[in-house]
Scaffold this motif. Structure first.
Motif, PDB file in Angstrom:
ATOM      1  N   VAL A   1       0.904  -1.043   0.022  1.00  0.00           N
ATOM      2  CA  VAL A   1      -0.038   0.087  -0.013  1.00  0.00           C
ATOM      3  C   VAL A   1       1.046   1.095  -0.102  1.00  0.00           C
ATOM      4  N   GLY A   2       0.971   1.567  -0.933  1.00  0.00           N
ATOM      5  CA  GLY A   2       2.070   2.847  -1.223  1.00  0.00           C
ATOM      6  C   GLY A   2       3.622   2.344  -0.836  1.00  0.00           C
ATOM      7  N   PRO A   3       4.009   3.107  -0.050  1.00  0.00           N
ATOM      8  CA  PRO A   3       5.420   2.533   0.515  1.00  0.00           C
ATOM      9  C   PRO A   3       5.250   1.544   1.688  1.00  0.00           C
ATOM     10  N   LEU A   4       4.197   1.158   1.863  1.00  0.00           N
ATOM     11  CA  LEU A   4       4.043   0.191   3.343  1.00  0.00           C
ATOM     12  C   LEU A   4       3.496  -1.169   2.794  1.00  0.00           C
ATOM     13  N   VAL A   5       3.902  -2.264   3.603  1.00  0.00           N
ATOM     14  CA  VAL A   5       3.533  -3.640   3.556  1.00  0.00           C
ATOM     15  C   VAL A   5       2.545  -3.676   4.680  1.00  0.00           C
ATOM     16  N   VAL A   6       1.196  -4.089   4.358  1.00  0.00           N
ATOM     17  CA  VAL A   6      -0.165  -3.972   5.245  1.00  0.00           C
ATOM     18  C   VAL A   6      -0.541  -5.459   5.141  1.00  0.00           C
ATOM     19  N   ALA A   7      -0.410  -6.052   6.378  1.00  0.00           N
ATOM     20  CA  ALA A   7      -0.891  -7.444   6.446  1.00  0.00           C
ATOM     21  C   ALA A   7      -2.362  -7.429   7.193  1.00  0.00           C
ATOM     22  N   GLY A   8      -3.210  -8.597   6.964  1.00  0.00           N
ATOM     23  CA  GLY A   8      -4.399  -8.407   7.677  1.00  0.00           C
ATOM     24  C   GLY A   8      -4.907  -9.900   7.854  1.00  0.00           C
ATOM     25  N   VAL A   9      -5.540  -9.935   9.041  1.00  0.00           N
ATOM     26  CA  VAL A   9      -6.345 -10.879   9.474  1.00  0.00           C
ATOM     27  C   VAL A   9      -7.682 -10.445  10.126  1.00  0.00           C
ATOM     28  N   GLY A  10      -8.938 -10.643   9.108  1.00  0.00           N
ATOM     29  CA  GLY A  10      -9.968 -10.013   9.423  1.00  0.00           C
ATOM     30  C   GLY A  10     -10.965 -11.117  10.271  1.00  0.00           C
ATOM     31  N   GLY A  11     -12.164 -10.545  10.487  1.00  0.00           N
ATOM     32  CA  GLY A  11     -13.153 -11.429  11.075  1.00  0.00           C
ATOM     33  C   GLY A  11     -12.797 -11.474  12.619  1.00  0.00           C
ATOM     34  N   THR A  12     -13.839 -12.508  13.153  1.00  0.00           N
ATOM     35  CA  THR A  12     -13.822 -12.541  14.629  1.00  0.00           C
ATOM     36  C   THR A  12     -13.259 -13.999  15.002  1.00  0.00           C
ATOM     37  N   TYR A  13     -13.006 -14.064  16.312  1.00  0.00           N
ATOM     38  CA  TYR A  13     -12.413 -15.364  16.939  1.00  0.00           C
ATOM     39  C   TYR A  13     -13.659 -15.939  17.436  1.00  0.00           C
ATOM     40  N   ALA A  14     -13.710 -17.491  17.107  1.00  0.00           N
ATOM     41  CA  ALA A  14     -14.646 -18.416  17.875  1.00  0.00           C
ATOM     42  C   ALA A  14     -13.954 -19.646  17.960  1.00  0.00           C
ATOM     43  N   PRO A  15     -13.735 -19.983  19.164  1.00  0.00           N
ATOM     44  CA  PRO A  15     -13.099 -21.198  19.735  1.00  0.00           C
ATOM     45  C   PRO A  15     -13.457 -22.457  19.169  1.00  0.00           C
ATOM     46  N   THR A  16     -14.697 -22.363  18.806  1.00  0.00           N
ATOM     47  CA  THR A  16     -15.446 -23.747  18.403  1.00  0.00           C
ATOM     48  C   THR A  16     -15.109 -23.997  16.818  1.00  0.00           C
ATOM     49  N   TRP A  17     -14.576 -23.136  16.384  1.00  0.00           N
ATOM     50  CA  TRP A  17     -14.385 -22.859  14.848  1.00  0.00           C
ATOM     51  C   TRP A  17     -12.776 -22.674  14.542  1.00  0.00           C
ATOM     52  N   TYR A  18     -12.174 -22.532  15.395  1.00  0.00           N
ATOM     53  CA  TYR A  18     -10.534 -21.816  15.410  1.00  0.00           C
ATOM     54  C   TYR A  18      -9.752 -22.969  14.483  1.00  0.00           C
ATOM     55  N   ASP A  19      -9.831 -24.231  14.778  1.00  0.00           N
ATOM     56  CA  ASP A  19      -8.952 -25.251  14.177  1.00  0.00           C
ATOM     57  C   ASP A  19      -9.772 -26.008  12.919  1.00  0.00           C
ATOM     58  N   THR A  20     -10.615 -25.227  12.482  1.00  0.00           N
ATOM     59  CA  THR A  20     -11.473 -25.684  11.132  1.00  0.00           C
ATOM     60  C   THR A  20     -10.617 -25.154   9.825  1.00  0.00           C
ATOM     61  N   PRO A  21     -10.110 -25.565   8.982  1.00  0.00           N
ATOM     62  CA  PRO A  21      -9.710 -25.090   7.711  1.00  0.00           C
ATOM     63  C   PRO A  21     -10.700 -24.284   7.268  1.00  0.00           C
ATOM     64  N   SER A  22     -10.160 -23.029   6.905  1.00  0.00           N
ATOM     65  CA  SER A  22     -11.003 -21.850   6.257  1.00  0.00           C
ATOM     66  C   SER A  22     -11.775 -22.340   5.265  1.00  0.00           C
ATOM     67  N   THR A  23     -11.486 -23.174   4.312  1.00  0.00           N
ATOM     68  CA  THR A  23     -12.127 -23.667   3.217  1.00  0.00           C
ATOM     69  C   THR A  23     -13.362 -24.395   3.813  1.00  0.00           C
ATOM     70  N   LEU A  24     -13.435 -25.173   5.040  1.00  0.00           N
ATOM     71  CA  LEU A  24     -14.586 -25.934   5.428  1.00  0.00           C
ATOM     72  C   LEU A  24     -15.380 -25.112   6.487  1.00  0.00           C
ATOM     73  N   LEU A  25     -15.239 -24.046   6.626  1.00  0.00           N
ATOM     74  CA  LEU A  25     -16.251 -23.267   7.686  1.00  0.00           C
ATOM     75  C   LEU A  25     -17.507 -23.145   6.918  1.00  0.00           C
ATOM     76  N   PRO A  26     -18.629 -23.750   7.733  1.00  0.00           N
ATOM     77  CA  PRO A  26     -19.967 -23.945   7.262  1.00  0.00           C
ATOM     78  C   PRO A  26     -20.385 -22.663   6.924  1.00  0.00           C
ATOM     79  N   HIS A  27     -21.445 -22.314   5.898  1.00  0.00           N
ATOM     80  CA  HIS A  27     -22.161 -21.131   5.933  1.00  0.00           C
ATOM     81  C   HIS A  27     -23.573 -21.289   5.320  1.00  0.00           C
ATOM     82  N   SER A  28     -24.446 -20.725   5.960  1.00  0.00           N
ATOM     83  CA  SER A  28     -26.035 -20.461   5.347  1.00  0.00           C
ATOM     84  C   SER A  28     -26.260 -19.183   5.428  1.00  0.00           C
ATOM     85  N   PRO A  29     -27.486 -18.581   4.969  1.00  0.00           N
ATOM     86  CA  PRO A  29     -28.035 -17.309   4.855  1.00  0.00           C
ATOM     87  C   PRO A  29     -28.096 -16.734   6.273  1.00  0.00           C
ATOM     88  N   MET A  30     -28.401 -17.726   7.239  1.00  0.00           N
ATOM     89  CA  MET A  30     -28.562 -17.302   8.542  1.00  0.00           C
ATOM     90  C   MET A  30     -27.542 -17.332   9.366  1.00  0.00           C
TER      91      MET A  30
END
Length: 223
Positions: free
Chosen positions: A86-115
């Motif tokens: 980002v211009g002269p800077l290196v900007v790293a990111g980790v977005g979203g919130t922490y949930a202990p029951t899902w923390y060790d789930t691979p990101s591609t396997l996080l379940p999702h539904s409209p609700m």
């Protein structure tokens, strides 16, 4: 050179555009998440905006952009565990919130539904990927590090609870960025965590930051 930083728009694109219009000399902006409106709309900012996800986003649209779909011209998404120039800077990111029951789930396997879309959370593999990055100037997370005290919501006498997340402290201790930015809690808080300057940015309708890209000194600007 100045860079702007905003947080928790929740669809308040008018306030974002007002801030950007106030500073036409600021060519680049950062956002620490919760960008989308309640209907899932995203802005088309007049200048480049680099952002991470919050816990209130349209995650199907994010998945489409991650897969190469066309995003608004000036909207640049930083995927969890990655960094962007980002211009002269290196900007790293980790977005979203922490949930202990899902923390060790691979990101591609996080379940999702409209609700109930678990893609609003970050997971261990993303934290570990971020820890392997080098030369990070600014780390953006949606969650705050510990301690971060907020008022409890239980009935009775006021209580304080620590809403900070140790995973963010671990990131700060490992990466040692020059500046850490977070949001989520809708308040402005200045901290020092793991020897790193850390700032929780308030909602865009109340304030935002202007950051000197050379020194990373910042100024809070009230809306």
């Amino acid at each position: 050179m100045l860079i702007g930083a905003i947080a928790d728009l929740h669809g308040n694109f008018e306030a974002m555009n007002r801030a950007m219009a106030m500073h036409p000399d600021v060519p680049l902006w950062l956002c620490v998440g919760d960008l989308a409106s309640s209907s899932g709309a995203y802005p088309d900012p007049p200048v480049p905006l680099y952002w991470i996800k919050g816990n209130n986003e349209q995650f199907d649209r994010i998945a489409d952009w991650e897969a190469g779909g066309n995003a608004p011209r000036n909207l640049h998404y930083i995927r969890n565990g990655t960094a962007a120039r980002v211009g002269p800077l290196v900007v790293a990111g980790v977005g979203g919130t922490y949930a202990p029951t899902w923390y060790d789930t691979p990101s591609t396997l996080l379940p999702h539904s409209p609700m109930d879309d678990k893609r609003r959370h970050f997971v261990r593999e993303e934290i570990e990927a971020c820890k392997r990055l080098e030369g990070v100037d600014v780390l953006m997370t949606h969650e705050a590090p510990r301690p971060f005290f907020v008022a409890g919501d239980r009935p009775g006498p006021p209580r304080r609870r620590d809403a900070g997340k140790p995973a963010i402290n671990d990131l700060l201790a490992t990466l040692r960025p020059r500046l850490h930015l977070c949001g989520h809690h809708h308040r402005f808080v200045e901290m020092d965590r793991e020897g790193v300057r850390s700032v929780c940015i308030d909602r865009i309708n109340r304030s935002y930051l202007l950051i000197d890209a050379a020194t990373l000194a910042y100024q809070k600007i009230d809306q």
